[in-house]
Enzyme design. Structure first.
Site, PDB file in Angstrom:
ATOM      1  N   LYS A   1     109.206   7.677  56.796  1.00 45.45           N
ATOM      2  CA  LYS A   1     108.449   7.947  57.738  1.00 45.45           C
ATOM      3  C   LYS A   1     107.340   7.616  56.610  1.00 45.45           C
ATOM      4  CE  LYS A   1     105.307  10.894  57.563  1.00 45.45           C
ATOM      5  NZ  LYS A   1     104.114   9.979  57.827  1.00 45.45           N
TER       6      LYS A   1
ATOM      7  N   GLY B   1     104.760  12.615  47.203  1.00 47.01           N
ATOM      8  CA  GLY B   1     103.420  12.869  47.726  1.00 47.01           C
ATOM      9  C   GLY B   1     102.767  14.169  47.527  1.00 47.01           C
TER      10      GLY B   1
ATOM     11  N   GLU C   1     108.926  13.617  44.062  1.00 44.73           N
ATOM     12  CA  GLU C   1     107.933  12.698  42.764  1.00 44.73           C
ATOM     13  C   GLU C   1     106.119  13.109  43.453  1.00 44.73           C
ATOM     14  OE1 GLU C   1     105.669  10.731  41.864  1.00 44.73           O
ATOM     15  OE2 GLU C   1     106.032   9.030  42.783  1.00 44.73           O
TER      16      GLU C   1
ATOM     17  N   ARG D   1      93.607   2.133  37.428  1.00 48.02           N
ATOM     18  CA  ARG D   1      94.484   0.891  39.024  1.00 48.02           C
ATOM     19  C   ARG D   1      94.673   1.680  40.362  1.00 48.02           C
ATOM     20  NH1 ARG D   1     100.706   1.909  38.329  1.00 48.02           N
ATOM     21  NH2 ARG D   1     102.022   0.577  39.391  1.00 48.02           N
TER      22      ARG D   1
ATOM     23  N   CYS E   1      99.366   8.762  41.366  1.00 50.89           N
ATOM     24  CA  CYS E   1      99.650  10.134  40.659  1.00 50.89           C
ATOM     25  C   CYS E   1     100.347  10.073  38.665  1.00 50.89           C
ATOM     26  CB  CYS E   1     101.500  10.308  41.478  1.00 50.89           C
ATOM     27  SG  CYS E   1     102.730   8.889  41.403  1.00 50.89           S
TER      28      CYS E   1
ATOM     29  N   GLU F   1      94.328  17.562  40.440  1.00 51.02           N
ATOM     30  CA  GLU F   1      94.414  15.962  40.747  1.00 51.02           C
ATOM     31  C   GLU F   1      93.417  15.430  41.109  1.00 51.02           C
ATOM     32  OE1 GLU F   1      97.852  14.333  43.300  1.00 51.02           O
ATOM     33  OE2 GLU F   1      98.700  13.159  41.590  1.00 51.02           O
TER      34      GLU F   1
ATOM     35  N   SER G   1     104.739   2.355  34.735  1.00 50.85           N
ATOM     36  CA  SER G   1     105.763   1.872  36.170  1.00 50.85           C
ATOM     37  C   SER G   1     106.433   0.423  35.809  1.00 50.85           C
ATOM     38  CB  SER G   1     104.942   1.628  37.339  1.00 50.85           C
ATOM     39  OG  SER G   1     104.030   2.759  37.504  1.00 50.85           O
TER      40      SER G   1
HETATM   41  P1  ADP Z   1      98.314  13.025  50.473  1.00 41.14           P
HETATM   42  O1  ADP Z   1      97.121  14.275  50.648  1.00 41.14           O
HETATM   43  O2  ADP Z   1      97.826  11.654  49.201  1.00 41.14           O
HETATM   44  O3  ADP Z   1      97.966  12.182  51.836  1.00 41.14           O
HETATM   45  P2  ADP Z   1      99.892  14.009  51.808  1.00 41.14           P
HETATM   46  O4  ADP Z   1     101.638  14.712  50.870  1.00 41.14           O
HETATM   47  O5  ADP Z   1      99.684  14.537  52.387  1.00 41.14           O
HETATM   48  O6  ADP Z   1      99.922  13.556  50.341  1.00 41.14           O
HETATM   49  O7  ADP Z   1     101.020  13.084  51.957  1.00 41.14           O
HETATM   50  C1  ADP Z   1     102.049  12.339  51.688  1.00 41.14           C
HETATM   51  C2  ADP Z   1     103.500  12.101  53.055  1.00 41.14           C
HETATM   52  O8  ADP Z   1     103.637  13.181  53.573  1.00 41.14           O
HETATM   53  C3  ADP Z   1     102.767  11.076  54.370  1.00 41.14           C
HETATM   54  O9  ADP Z   1     103.979  10.376  54.654  1.00 41.14           O
HETATM   55  C4  ADP Z   1     102.466  12.419  54.909  1.00 41.14           C
HETATM   56  O10 ADP Z   1     101.973  11.965  56.590  1.00 41.14           O
HETATM   57  C5  ADP Z   1     103.665  13.589  54.800  1.00 41.14           C
HETATM   58  N1  ADP Z   1     103.517  14.949  55.123  1.00 41.14           N
HETATM   59  C6  ADP Z   1     102.344  14.750  55.218  1.00 41.14           C
HETATM   60  N2  ADP Z   1     102.420  16.471  55.721  1.00 41.14           N
HETATM   61  C7  ADP Z   1     103.832  16.821  55.655  1.00 41.14           C
HETATM   62  C8  ADP Z   1     104.360  17.725  56.550  1.00 41.14           C
HETATM   63  N3  ADP Z   1     104.550  19.062  56.354  1.00 41.14           N
HETATM   64  N4  ADP Z   1     105.640  17.181  57.261  1.00 41.14           N
HETATM   65  C9  ADP Z   1     106.526  16.438  56.054  1.00 41.14           C
HETATM   66  N5  ADP Z   1     105.619  14.966  56.185  1.00 41.14           N
HETATM   67  C10 ADP Z   1     104.062  15.417  55.702  1.00 41.14           C
END
Ligand code: ADP
Length: 480
Positions: free
Chosen positions: A178, A232, A254, A282, A288, A384, A444
């Site tokens: 996803k 994320g 991560e 960068r 992160c 962050e 990296s």
């Molecule tokens: P950012 O704030 O950097 O966008 P997120 O943690 O919100 O970081 O997003 C990282 C990934 O996690 C994306 O693919 C996002 O769609 C997904 N994501 C966000 N919320 C959820 C959730 N509740 N369950 C599963 N995936 C999620």
């Protein structure tokens, strides 16, 4: 652009591209202009379940394929990404915003995971030993963990995908990916590339959605899923880890970082400024691993601050497709608002602005490269940042520098600039971080174990460790 028109915009399930059940789509926009680039299928829980059905069905035959064959498939994918590097670089720039030169760097970095894990696929080993009492022989072997859910962020649309997909292919795991809703196109193009080099149907399924929680929560209850790997935010990572406990999934996380960059009195200031520019800028600071806090010895703080601020002020900002541009936009308005809020909060608490400090008005989500000094312990050094803002603080002793660096719940990347080897070793041993860059602003590398400790998560991607995340250990006791 012709290539953009060839990028699939559907869901890849069981080797076929298809629409969402209700045929709904969502827009992917160019963050430099806000213009729409493409409309991508918006899946729900049912399509996610269909993707897992296919991954589960494909698992047994996939695990039984020869390592050499999986290795050569990865190698073919590597060659193909390199051959089409310009297409991928442009796609990354269009949907994510980073300048083309940086996107080319990401393509090289992302492709490297395919080459590295092509080499690792044929080196999955085991052990043969004797029990201490001599009565049993112990055979230890490695098997693929099984169907894996991969959730990736928007900041490195190719590299975050290949860093997970390549070791899973090497190990023999099937996948449901996803990608982030802001940048799904690169993953979709890469999935099509894997199909074109012969990845069997069902091994990699890609499901795009704007309703991540709704689509993923039921998947984490399904006993056929065996692993979750997530890159994320820490907040989402914690929620997913709690959900993953129901089926006791293998988990790799991560998560966020709050990287310190330490400049000691004996540092080579040229190298420190150059390294700080890379570590800070960068991806416009949207990494992160980005240096979030610049900690500088008080005796060199004025010189370092002036030179670093001059380098930041000289950065050319604009649309990433313009070849002269060095700084692109932030990913969206929400990201820019957060950066603006942290900067104005710091300024209100007495921080001095050496350069930048403001949003750029007009189209796109631009924020000026910014350097702050006299920053106390405020939100800007705790959260962050994910933007082009560098808060500089000073220290006097090495112990103080290490204590300041460690005063965060995060533990991903850190950076040390010094020309004194015994100081470097002492400091490196004191730093509570998964990675340390010494006299360089980037950590990296596909050949190195990327990952964190504390609230930055656990598990490693890349290096010899990367494939282990996708392997389970089985031991067989054999009576001689
Ligand atoms: P950012 O704030 O950097 O966008 P997120 O943690 O919100 O970081 O997003 C990282 C990934 O996690 C994306 O693919 C996002 O769609 C997904 N994501 C966000 N919320 C959820 C959730 N509740 N369950 C599963 N995936 C999620």
């Amino acid at each position: 652009m012709n290539f953009l028109e060839t990028v699939p915009t559907g869901l890849l399930i069981g080797g076929e591209w298809r629409e969402a059940d209700d045929a709904s789509r969502f827009v992917v926009e160019d963050p430099a202009t806000g213009d729409p680039l493409a409309y991508v299928a918006d899946a729900g829980a049912a399509e996610m379940a269909a993707a897992l059905d296919e991954a589960a069905k494909a698992q047994e035959a996939w695990a039984a394929t020869a390592p050499r064959w999986r290795s050569e498939l990865l190698r073919a994918a590597y060659e193909e990404v390199v051959r089409r590097a310009e297409d991928f670089a442009l796609l990354i720039t269009l949907e994510m915003g980073k300048p083309l030169a940086e996107s080319r760097g990401e393509v090289r970095y992302g492709a490297e995971f395919l080459r590295w894990f092509a080499e690792e696929a044929v080196r999955i080993g085991g052990r043969w030993s004797q029990s201490p009492e001599g009565t049993t022989r112990l055979l230890t072997m490695k098997e693929p963990v099984g169907p894996t859910l991969m959730i990736t962020p928007w900041n490195f649309p190719l590299a975050m995908a290949t860093r997970k997909i390549a070791p899973a292919i090497a190990a023999g795991c099937t996948m449901v990916l996803k990608p982030a809703e802001q940048t799904p196109l690169t993953s979709l193009a890469f999935a099509e590339l894997l199909r074109s080099v012969g990845l069997p149907a069902g091994v990699l399924n890609v499901v795009t959605t704007t309703r991540a929680a709704e689509a993923i929560t039921p998947l984490l209850q399904d006993s056929r899923l065996r692993k979750l790997t997530f890159t994320g935010s820490t907040a989402v990572g914690k929620r997913l880890m709690a959900q993953a406990s129901d089926q006791l999934l293998r988990v790799s996380m991560e998560l966020g970082g709050n990287a310190p960059l330490l400049v000691f009195a004996d540092a080579n200031i040229d190298r420190a400024v150059e390294g700080a520019m890379i570590a800070k800028m960068r991806n416009v600071g949207q990494a992160c691993t980005a240096a979030n806090r610049l900690l500088v010895h008080e005796s060199v703080a004025a010189e370092f601050g002036a030179r670093f601020a001059a380098a930041m002020a000289a950065q050319r900002m604009g649309r990433g497709t313009d070849p002269d541009v060095q700084v692109g936009p932030l990913i969206d308005e929400r990201a820019r608002e957060k950066v603006a809020r942290l900067v104005s909060d710091a300024a209100a608490h007495g921080a001095q602005v050496l350069t930048g400090g403001s949003v750029r008005t007009g189209a796109g989500y631009f924020f000026e490269p910014t350097v702050l000094t006299e920053v106390g312990d405020h939100a800007i050094t705790r959260e962050e940042l994910f933007g082009p803002v560098a808060p500089i603080s000073t220290f006097v002793s090495d112990d103080e520098a290490v204590a300041m660096a460690n005063a965060t719940e995060y533990g991903l990347a850190s950076y040390v600039f010094s020309e004194n080897m015994s100081r470097i070793l002492n400091v490196v041993e004191g730093l509570q971080f998964g990675m340390v860059g010494v006299n360089q602003g980037v950590v990296s590398n596909a050949a190195a174990p990327f990952g964190g400790i504390k609230h930055s998560g656990f598990g490693r991607e890349g290096g010899a460790e990367g494939i282990e995340e996708y392997l389970a250990t089985k031991y067989v006791g054999i009576a001689p």
